[in-house]
Write a protein that holds these residues in place. Structure first.
Motif, PDB file in Angstrom:
ATOM      1  N   ARG A 122      -8.656  50.922 -69.876  1.00 35.13           N
ATOM      2  CA  ARG A 122      -8.956  49.824 -70.801  1.00 35.13           C
ATOM      3  C   ARG A 122      -9.432  50.310 -72.165  1.00 35.13           C
ATOM      4  NH1 ARG A 122      -7.137  44.586 -70.227  1.00 35.13           N
ATOM      5  NH2 ARG A 122      -6.941  44.129 -67.999  1.00 35.13           N
ATOM      6  N   GLY A 123      -9.461  51.625 -72.359  1.00 36.79           N
ATOM      7  CA  GLY A 123      -9.849  52.169 -73.661  1.00 36.79           C
ATOM      8  C   GLY A 123     -11.327  52.066 -73.978  1.00 36.79           C
ATOM      9  N   TYR A 124     -12.159  51.992 -72.951  1.00 37.00           N
ATOM     10  CA  TYR A 124     -13.605  51.908 -73.155  1.00 37.00           C
ATOM     11  C   TYR A 124     -14.175  53.254 -73.611  1.00 37.00           C
ATOM     12  CZ  TYR A 124     -14.942  47.287 -71.340  1.00 37.00           C
ATOM     13  OH  TYR A 124     -15.159  45.946 -71.172  1.00 37.00           O
TER      14      TYR A 124
ATOM     15  N   ASN B 182     -15.298  65.252 -68.261  1.00 38.19           N
ATOM     16  CA  ASN B 182     -13.869  64.974 -68.101  1.00 38.19           C
ATOM     17  C   ASN B 182     -13.449  63.563 -68.478  1.00 38.19           C
ATOM     18  OD1 ASN B 182     -12.719  67.507 -66.481  1.00 38.19           O
ATOM     19  ND2 ASN B 182     -14.742  67.034 -65.663  1.00 38.19           N
ATOM     20  N   GLY B 183     -14.415  62.652 -68.612  1.00 42.38           N
ATOM     21  CA  GLY B 183     -14.065  61.283 -68.974  1.00 42.38           C
ATOM     22  C   GLY B 183     -13.494  61.192 -70.377  1.00 42.38           C
ATOM     23  N   LYS B 184     -12.368  60.521 -70.518  1.00 48.04           N
ATOM     24  CA  LYS B 184     -11.679  60.437 -71.807  1.00 48.04           C
ATOM     25  C   LYS B 184     -12.513  59.756 -72.885  1.00 48.04           C
ATOM     26  CE  LYS B 184      -7.393  58.624 -73.849  1.00 48.04           C
ATOM     27  NZ  LYS B 184      -6.151  57.856 -73.565  1.00 48.04           N
ATOM     28  N   GLY B 185     -13.263  58.729 -72.504  1.00 42.99           N
ATOM     29  CA  GLY B 185     -14.008  57.954 -73.508  1.00 42.99           C
ATOM     30  C   GLY B 185     -15.478  58.272 -73.601  1.00 42.99           C
ATOM     31  N   VAL B 186     -15.923  59.400 -73.020  1.00 48.61           N
ATOM     32  CA  VAL B 186     -17.354  59.716 -73.025  1.00 48.61           C
ATOM     33  C   VAL B 186     -17.854  59.993 -74.441  1.00 48.61           C
ATOM     34  CG1 VAL B 186     -19.105  61.352 -72.250  1.00 48.61           C
ATOM     35  CG2 VAL B 186     -17.314  60.621 -70.674  1.00 48.61           C
ATOM     36  N   VAL B 187     -18.931  59.339 -74.807  1.00 49.69           N
ATOM     37  CA  VAL B 187     -19.566  59.536 -76.110  1.00 49.69           C
ATOM     38  C   VAL B 187     -20.752  60.483 -75.993  1.00 49.69           C
ATOM     39  CG1 VAL B 187     -20.819  58.383 -77.986  1.00 49.69           C
ATOM     40  CG2 VAL B 187     -18.812  57.297 -76.961  1.00 49.69           C
ATOM     41  N   SER B 188     -21.526  60.348 -74.913  1.00 47.82           N
ATOM     42  CA  SER B 188     -22.693  61.215 -74.763  1.00 47.82           C
ATOM     43  C   SER B 188     -23.088  61.324 -73.297  1.00 47.82           C
ATOM     44  CB  SER B 188     -23.886  60.676 -75.563  1.00 47.82           C
ATOM     45  OG  SER B 188     -24.396  59.492 -74.966  1.00 47.82           O
ATOM     46  N   PHE B 189     -23.837  62.359 -73.009  1.00 49.58           N
ATOM     47  CA  PHE B 189     -24.393  62.554 -71.664  1.00 49.58           C
ATOM     48  C   PHE B 189     -25.880  62.812 -71.826  1.00 49.58           C
ATOM     49  CE2 PHE B 189     -25.056  63.543 -67.434  1.00 49.58           C
ATOM     50  CZ  PHE B 189     -25.496  64.842 -67.218  1.00 49.58           C
ATOM     51  N   THR B 190     -26.679  62.028 -71.133  1.00 48.89           N
ATOM     52  CA  THR B 190     -28.127  62.194 -71.179  1.00 48.89           C
ATOM     53  C   THR B 190     -28.640  62.286 -69.754  1.00 48.89           C
ATOM     54  OG1 THR B 190     -28.162  60.734 -73.111  1.00 48.89           O
ATOM     55  CG2 THR B 190     -30.282  61.275 -72.110  1.00 48.89           C
TER      56      THR B 190
ATOM     57  N   TRP C 150     -28.388  67.000 -73.313  1.00 49.67           N
ATOM     58  CA  TRP C 150     -27.278  66.392 -74.035  1.00 49.67           C
ATOM     59  C   TRP C 150     -26.012  67.241 -73.892  1.00 49.67           C
ATOM     60  CZ3 TRP C 150     -28.183  61.741 -76.355  1.00 49.67           C
ATOM     61  CH2 TRP C 150     -29.527  61.390 -76.495  1.00 49.67           C
ATOM     62  N   LEU C 151     -24.896  66.567 -73.694  1.00 46.05           N
ATOM     63  CA  LEU C 151     -23.614  67.231 -73.572  1.00 46.05           C
ATOM     64  C   LEU C 151     -23.096  67.627 -74.950  1.00 46.05           C
ATOM     65  CD1 LEU C 151     -21.163  67.840 -71.651  1.00 46.05           C
ATOM     66  CD2 LEU C 151     -20.270  65.636 -72.383  1.00 46.05           C
ATOM     67  N   THR C 152     -22.499  68.837 -75.072  1.00 44.03           N
ATOM     68  CA  THR C 152     -21.887  69.264 -76.322  1.00 44.03           C
ATOM     69  C   THR C 152     -20.752  68.314 -76.670  1.00 44.03           C
ATOM     70  OG1 THR C 152     -22.347  71.543 -75.712  1.00 44.03           O
ATOM     71  CG2 THR C 152     -20.765  71.188 -77.492  1.00 44.03           C
ATOM     72  N   LEU C 153     -20.691  67.891 -77.923  1.00 47.85           N
ATOM     73  CA  LEU C 153     -19.590  67.036 -78.356  1.00 47.85           C
ATOM     74  C   LEU C 153     -18.301  67.840 -78.308  1.00 47.85           C
ATOM     75  CD1 LEU C 153     -21.201  65.205 -81.391  1.00 47.85           C
ATOM     76  CD2 LEU C 153     -20.984  64.437 -79.049  1.00 47.85           C
ATOM     77  N   ARG C 154     -17.289  67.307 -77.636  1.00 52.39           N
ATOM     78  CA  ARG C 154     -16.051  68.057 -77.447  1.00 52.39           C
ATOM     79  C   ARG C 154     -15.006  67.631 -78.462  1.00 52.39           C
ATOM     80  NH1 ARG C 154     -14.813  65.756 -72.395  1.00 52.39           N
ATOM     81  NH2 ARG C 154     -16.359  64.253 -73.043  1.00 52.39           N
ATOM     82  N   PRO C 155     -14.329  68.580 -79.127  1.00 51.27           N
ATOM     83  CA  PRO C 155     -13.422  68.264 -80.232  1.00 51.27           C
ATOM     84  C   PRO C 155     -12.202  67.440 -79.832  1.00 51.27           C
ATOM     85  CG  PRO C 155     -13.240  70.577 -79.602  1.00 51.27           C
ATOM     86  CD  PRO C 155     -14.435  70.027 -78.902  1.00 51.27           C
ATOM     87  N   HIS C 156     -11.788  67.458 -78.541  1.00 45.76           N
ATOM     88  CA  HIS C 156     -10.560  66.749 -78.176  1.00 45.76           C
ATOM     89  C   HIS C 156     -10.792  65.254 -77.988  1.00 45.76           C
ATOM     90  CE1 HIS C 156     -12.335  67.313 -74.130  1.00 45.76           C
ATOM     91  NE2 HIS C 156     -11.719  66.193 -73.852  1.00 45.76           N
ATOM     92  N   ASN C 157     -12.044  64.828 -77.966  1.00 42.94           N
ATOM     93  CA  ASN C 157     -12.345  63.425 -77.705  1.00 42.94           C
ATOM     94  C   ASN C 157     -12.480  62.675 -79.034  1.00 42.94           C
ATOM     95  OD1 ASN C 157     -13.649  60.939 -77.141  1.00 42.94           O
ATOM     96  ND2 ASN C 157     -14.425  61.773 -75.223  1.00 42.94           N
ATOM     97  N   PRO C 158     -11.565  61.715 -79.351  1.00 40.73           N
ATOM     98  CA  PRO C 158     -11.609  61.004 -80.646  1.00 40.73           C
ATOM     99  C   PRO C 158     -12.944  60.339 -80.922  1.00 40.73           C
ATOM    100  CG  PRO C 158      -9.569  60.524 -79.468  1.00 40.73           C
ATOM    101  CD  PRO C 158     -10.455  61.261 -78.504  1.00 40.73           C
TER     102      PRO C 158
END
Length: 358
Positions: A149-151, A219-227, A243-251
């Motif tokens: 659903r593009g969340y 691995n989640g496509k739409g993940v913005v952050s991990f706390t 906090w999860l490192t921001l990954r470059p492949h995730n828009p």
């Protein structure tokens, strides 16, 4: 539509209306995944750290458990949930609180939570998924469902040791049971089978829920952050945020990183303490500075200041005094290391199989 289906529709609408009392429900295609074992404190984090998540619909099977049990109680049908053993115990004089039958409506409550989430996704309604996330399979299912659903979503992991989880479960049931016995609660407390916690947290402390949350965050496509919040840590209020490192492949993450670069950042004392706690938990300063988006110099300063304060030192503006303090701190660390070596050596030599040379 059957009578039960009409009830389901009514209960789902009530959950939405209750959530709207905390703030207007938004339709931004956002979600929050709250993951962790029972008794870890997910509800506490939502109330005290996330301000009850205004603008989001709460999707928690436990909310539906209460509605089902309340309905069965009011309609005089609670007996249909009772097993032969329960009836035998009641005949012996034991009195059960209604919510002590909650495990028997687990399937229906989980179905209702999943059905509500499906309805909310149709128009991009923001919602909170309150889940144990007991396996990687559960994490994969959430990632696929939200991704379809593009969340975009935040993963919030709330973890506890086996003992803390069981204590939280028991304490919640005990308080509810006491209120029931005093006549202050009609439903009482909700117990959780002890085997449930046993299956989630291994004897070595490794948590299936934590590993699944980390998998989802990575691995989640739409993940913005991990706390991650952890009970019993050295961080403020017994909680440690990772906090999860921001990954470059995730828009979504690329956009967030750009925004952070263009906006001035003010770091609170709590944030600094959490950063220091990460370093002290043996994560490299390079990794922490990258994950948190702070400069290495700033992080080194926070760590240094924290070490001074832990030994009762106050940082001076005088260069000579700072040099002396630095040398003193270095000597303290050396002594601490020497003491640790001696302690381990003494423990080894005290073992029964070690014999003094004749």
């Amino acid at each position: 539509m059957s009578e039960r289906e009409l009830l389901h529709k009514k209960w789902m609408q009530e959950v939405i209306e209750d959530s709207a009392k905390r703030g207007e429900i938004k339709h931004e295609g956002k979600a929050i995944v709250m993951a962790g074992p029972p008794g870890a404190g997910k509800g506490t984090v939502q109330r005290e750290r996330l301000n009850d998540v205004p603008g989001y619909v709460q999707c928690d099977p436990d909310m539906f458990k209460e509605k089902i049990i309340q309905y069965e109680l009011e309609t005089g049908n609670l007996d249909r949930l009772k097993t032969p053993l329960v009836k035998e115990l009641e005949a012996q004089g034991h009195k059960f609180a209604p919510m002590e039958f909650a495990a028997l409506v687990h399937e229906e409550s989980s179905m209702l939570s999943a059905k509500l989430q499906k309805e909310l996704r149709k128009d991009g309604t923001n919602y909170v998924i309150d889940t144990v996330l007991k396996s990687q399979g559960s994490a994969q299912e959430i990632a696929a469902t939200l991704g379809k659903r593009g969340y975009t979503y935040d993963v919030i992991s709330v973890q506890a040791t086996f003992e803390e989880s069981k204590a939280g479960i028991y304490g919640r049931w005990r308080d509810g049971r006491a209120a029931f016995e005093r006549g202050e609660s009609q439903l009482g407390g909700r117990p959780v089978p002890s085997d449930f916690a046993n299956n989630l947290i291994a004897p070595d402390g490794k948590s299936a829920a934590e590993e699944s949350a980390r998998w989802l965050a990575g691995n989640g496509k739409g993940v913005v952050s991990f706390t991650q919040y952890r009970r019993g840590s050295a961080a403020p209020e017994g909680l440690l945020k990772v906090w999860l490192t921001l990954r470059p492949h995730n828009p979504a993450l690329v956009m967030l990183k750009r925004r952070n670069k263009t906006m001035p950042r003010i770091f609170t004392e709590e944030f600094k303490k959490d950063a220091v706690a990460l370093v002290e938990s043996r994560i490299s300063q390079k990794q922490v500075s990258a994950d948190l988006g702070v400069s290495k110099t700033a992080l080194q300063t926070w760590v240094r200041d924290a070490r001074y304060q832990s030994h009762g030192m106050t940082l001076s503006s005088d260069a000579d005094e700072r040099k002396e303090m630095s040398q003193a701190l270095k000597r303290i660390r050396e002594l601490e290391m020497e003491n640790e070596v001696l302690r381990k050596a003494a423990a080894y030599l005290s073992q029964p199989h070690i014999r003094s040379p004749k």
